[in-house]
Design a protein around this motif. Structure first.
Motif, short mmCIF file in Angstrom:
data_model
loop_
_atom_site.label_atom_id
_atom_site.label_comp_id
_atom_site.label_asym_id
_atom_site.label_seq_id
_atom_site.Cartn_x
_atom_site.Cartn_y
_atom_site.Cartn_z
N LEU A 35 0.83 -1.19 0.00
CA LEU A 35 0.00 0.00 0.00
C LEU A 35 0.88 1.26 0.00
O LEU A 35 1.89 1.31 0.70
CB LEU A 35 -0.91 0.02 1.23
CG LEU A 35 -1.76 -1.23 1.49
CD1 LEU A 35 -2.60 -1.03 2.76
CD2 LEU A 35 -2.66 -1.53 0.30
N LEU A 36 0.46 2.25 -0.76
CA LEU A 36 1.11 3.55 -0.79
C LEU A 36 0.09 4.60 -0.37
O LEU A 36 -0.89 4.82 -1.10
CB LEU A 36 1.64 3.88 -2.19
CG LEU A 36 2.55 2.85 -2.85
CD1 LEU A 36 2.86 3.28 -4.28
CD2 LEU A 36 3.85 2.69 -2.06
N GLU A 61 6.24 -10.42 -8.48
CA GLU A 61 4.83 -10.51 -8.08
C GLU A 61 4.37 -9.36 -7.18
O GLU A 61 3.21 -9.30 -6.81
CB GLU A 61 4.55 -11.85 -7.40
CG GLU A 61 5.28 -12.06 -6.08
CD GLU A 61 6.62 -12.76 -6.23
OE1 GLU A 61 7.03 -13.43 -5.28
OE2 GLU A 61 7.24 -12.62 -7.30
N VAL A 62 5.28 -8.45 -6.85
CA VAL A 62 4.91 -7.31 -6.01
C VAL A 62 4.24 -6.24 -6.86
O VAL A 62 4.76 -5.83 -7.90
CB VAL A 62 6.14 -6.73 -5.29
CG1 VAL A 62 5.78 -5.43 -4.57
CG2 VAL A 62 6.70 -7.74 -4.29
N GLU A 63 3.09 -5.78 -6.40
CA GLU A 63 2.38 -4.66 -7.03
C GLU A 63 2.02 -3.64 -5.96
O GLU A 63 2.06 -3.93 -4.76
CB GLU A 63 1.15 -5.16 -7.79
CG GLU A 63 1.52 -6.16 -8.89
CD GLU A 63 0.36 -6.49 -9.83
OE1 GLU A 63 -0.76 -5.98 -9.62
OE2 GLU A 63 0.58 -7.27 -10.79
N PHE A 64 1.66 -2.43 -6.39
CA PHE A 64 1.42 -1.34 -5.46
C PHE A 64 -0.01 -0.83 -5.59
O PHE A 64 -0.53 -0.67 -6.71
CB PHE A 64 2.40 -0.19 -5.73
CG PHE A 64 3.84 -0.59 -5.52
CD1 PHE A 64 4.41 -0.54 -4.26
CD2 PHE A 64 4.61 -1.05 -6.59
CE1 PHE A 64 5.72 -0.92 -4.06
CE2 PHE A 64 5.93 -1.44 -6.40
CZ PHE A 64 6.48 -1.37 -5.12
N VAL A 65 -0.63 -0.58 -4.44
CA VAL A 65 -1.99 -0.05 -4.42
C VAL A 65 -1.98 1.26 -3.64
O VAL A 65 -1.70 1.28 -2.44
CB VAL A 65 -2.97 -1.04 -3.76
CG1 VAL A 65 -4.39 -0.47 -3.80
CG2 VAL A 65 -2.91 -2.39 -4.45
N GLY A 66 -2.26 2.34 -4.34
CA GLY A 66 -2.35 3.63 -3.67
C GLY A 66 -3.67 3.75 -2.93
O GLY A 66 -4.73 3.58 -3.52
N ASP A 89 0.84 -1.36 -15.19
CA ASP A 89 -0.09 -2.42 -14.79
C ASP A 89 0.19 -2.96 -13.39
O ASP A 89 -0.59 -3.78 -12.89
CB ASP A 89 -0.07 -3.56 -15.81
CG ASP A 89 1.32 -4.17 -16.02
OD1 ASP A 89 2.29 -3.67 -15.41
OD2 ASP A 89 1.42 -5.13 -16.79
N LYS A 90 1.26 -2.48 -12.76
CA LYS A 90 1.54 -2.91 -11.39
C LYS A 90 1.17 -1.85 -10.35
O LYS A 90 1.53 -1.95 -9.19
CB LYS A 90 3.01 -3.30 -11.24
CG LYS A 90 3.37 -4.58 -11.99
CD LYS A 90 4.74 -5.10 -11.61
CE LYS A 90 5.01 -6.44 -12.28
NZ LYS A 90 6.30 -7.02 -11.84
N PHE A 91 0.45 -0.84 -10.78
CA PHE A 91 -0.01 0.21 -9.87
C PHE A 91 -1.53 0.33 -9.95
O PHE A 91 -2.11 0.32 -11.04
CB PHE A 91 0.64 1.55 -10.21
CG PHE A 91 2.09 1.63 -9.85
CD1 PHE A 91 2.49 2.23 -8.67
CD2 PHE A 91 3.06 1.08 -10.68
CE1 PHE A 91 3.83 2.30 -8.31
CE2 PHE A 91 4.41 1.14 -10.34
CZ PHE A 91 4.79 1.75 -9.15
#
Length: 367
Positions: A35-36, A61-66, A89-91
């Protein structure tokens, strides 16, 4: 007719892909989400720089969710558009909504369920810098703070309380009681919010309350190594003046720096500082791990119960620490230098060691 239906389907799919309710639609259990908070365009750019340049090392496999509060001042449609335009595509984005005010932050409230869903579907969270926290959040009158976005602070303080608990309610069970290895870290305001959320307080203005300097003229007479942002900007018209200061810190006897973050305890690396407030009374279960050059300002905190909870008062995320970019100066008579040059090899090693620990902490949660 078929073309029209296809176009409508395409538009719907595109909007869904970049929706701001990610955890309600698109969670992939094979992914690891970080999470951001306050996911402005510049925050996304920062994380891109750090990951692409292997400062912040993350697996594929790490992605970021604001995550953000809908009542914040920033228009997060800009972030959504940036993610779409750059095909990142990873945000992703997740909006949080509900009734928050200074009286209901440190308890179950209208956003608790949404926070829990974000927590349950992620491995960690990063809190970034920003403007002053409303002193009412930590039970004080506003004497020297400049508050511009109280809703952001309500959200982030409540989120951190839900994660860690605090002196405000000793009976509250924090989220990390169930997942004690979850990563929680923050920079500058992020550390201040962590302290306030756990029941601590803040010095509202370092120059006035710590050094007795009531204006910029008096403040710049303070030893440069004891200044935490640049006040020369208020006194001189010079486009090359930096808004920050790069000054040394010292480590305390706490083992966080030295054993956990692999650095030599006797080092005094230079860091990037841009604040006028500081942790005062320390929050529940937090320990001071670093101090300013003169020992008067808290520079870092770590949690004594949860091993992957730690924060710093400075800014290790700034790209120009890691390579030469713009050459600037602190005082009008200085020779312009880059941030990278000023902190030197020791400073660069320290910052990379700090991000190495963040990367390892995330990896330990993911596994």
């Amino acid at each position: 007719m078929q073309k029209t239906l296809f176009l409508l389907l395409f538009v719907f799919t595109a909007l869904s892909s970049y929706s701001q309710d990610f955890f309600d639609r698109n969670v992939d259990q094979d992914k690891c989400y970080v999470l951001l908070c306050d996911p402005t365009v510049s925050r996304i750019q920062t994380i891109l720089y750090l990951t692409e340049n292997k400062v912040f090392k993350v697996e594929d496999e790490v992605e970021f969710v604001g995550v953000y509060f809908e009542d914040q001042k920033y228009d997060f449609a800009k972030t959504q558009q940036y993610i779409e335009d750059k095909k990142l595509d990873k945000f992703h984005l997740q909006a949080i909504s509900g009734n928050l005010n200074v009286n209901n932050l440190f308890q179950e409230n209208g956003i608790s369920r949404q926070l829990k869903k974000a927590f349950d579907n992620s491995a960690g969270v990063i809190f970034f810098g920003g403007p002053d926290i409303p002193p009412a959040v930590y039970g004080e009158e506003n004497t020297l703070s400049v508050v511009t976005d109280p809703e952001r602070h309500f959200f982030e303080a409540s989120f951190l309380f839900h994660l860690l608990g605090g002196f405000q309610d000793e009976t509250f069970t924090p989220f990390l009681a169930a997942r004690p290895d979850y990563l929680v870290t923050g920079f500058c305001l992020g550390m201040q919010t962590m302290n306030v959320a756990t029941g601590g307080t803040l010095v509202q203005d370092i120059p006035e309350e710590v050094y007795g300097a009531g204006n910029a003229e008096q403040t710049v007479k303070t030893d440069r190594e004891d200044l935490h942002r640049n006040y020369w900007q208020e006194l001189a018209e010079d486009t090359l003046l930096m808004g920050i200061n790069l000054h040394p810190i010292q480590f305390t006897g706490n083992s966080f720096f030295g054993k956990t973050v692999k650095v030599k305890k006797n080092r005094t690396p230079k860091i990037l500082s841009a604040h006028h407030q500081a942790a005062e009374k320390i929050g529940k279960n937090l320990e001071v791990t670093a101090l300013s050059h003169d020992g008067k300002v808290v520079e870092a905190l770590a949690h004594r119960v949860y091993p992957n909870v730690f924060a710093v008062q400075f800014h290790p995320e700034v790209a120009s620490l890691y390579e030469n970019m713009a050459a600037l100066k602190f005082a009008p008579d200085d020779e312009p230098k880059t941030y990278h040059e000023i902190i030197g090899k020791e400073g660069v090693r320290f910052h990379k060691a700090y991000w190495k620990h963040i990367s390892k902490a995330l990896q330990s949660v993911k596994n």
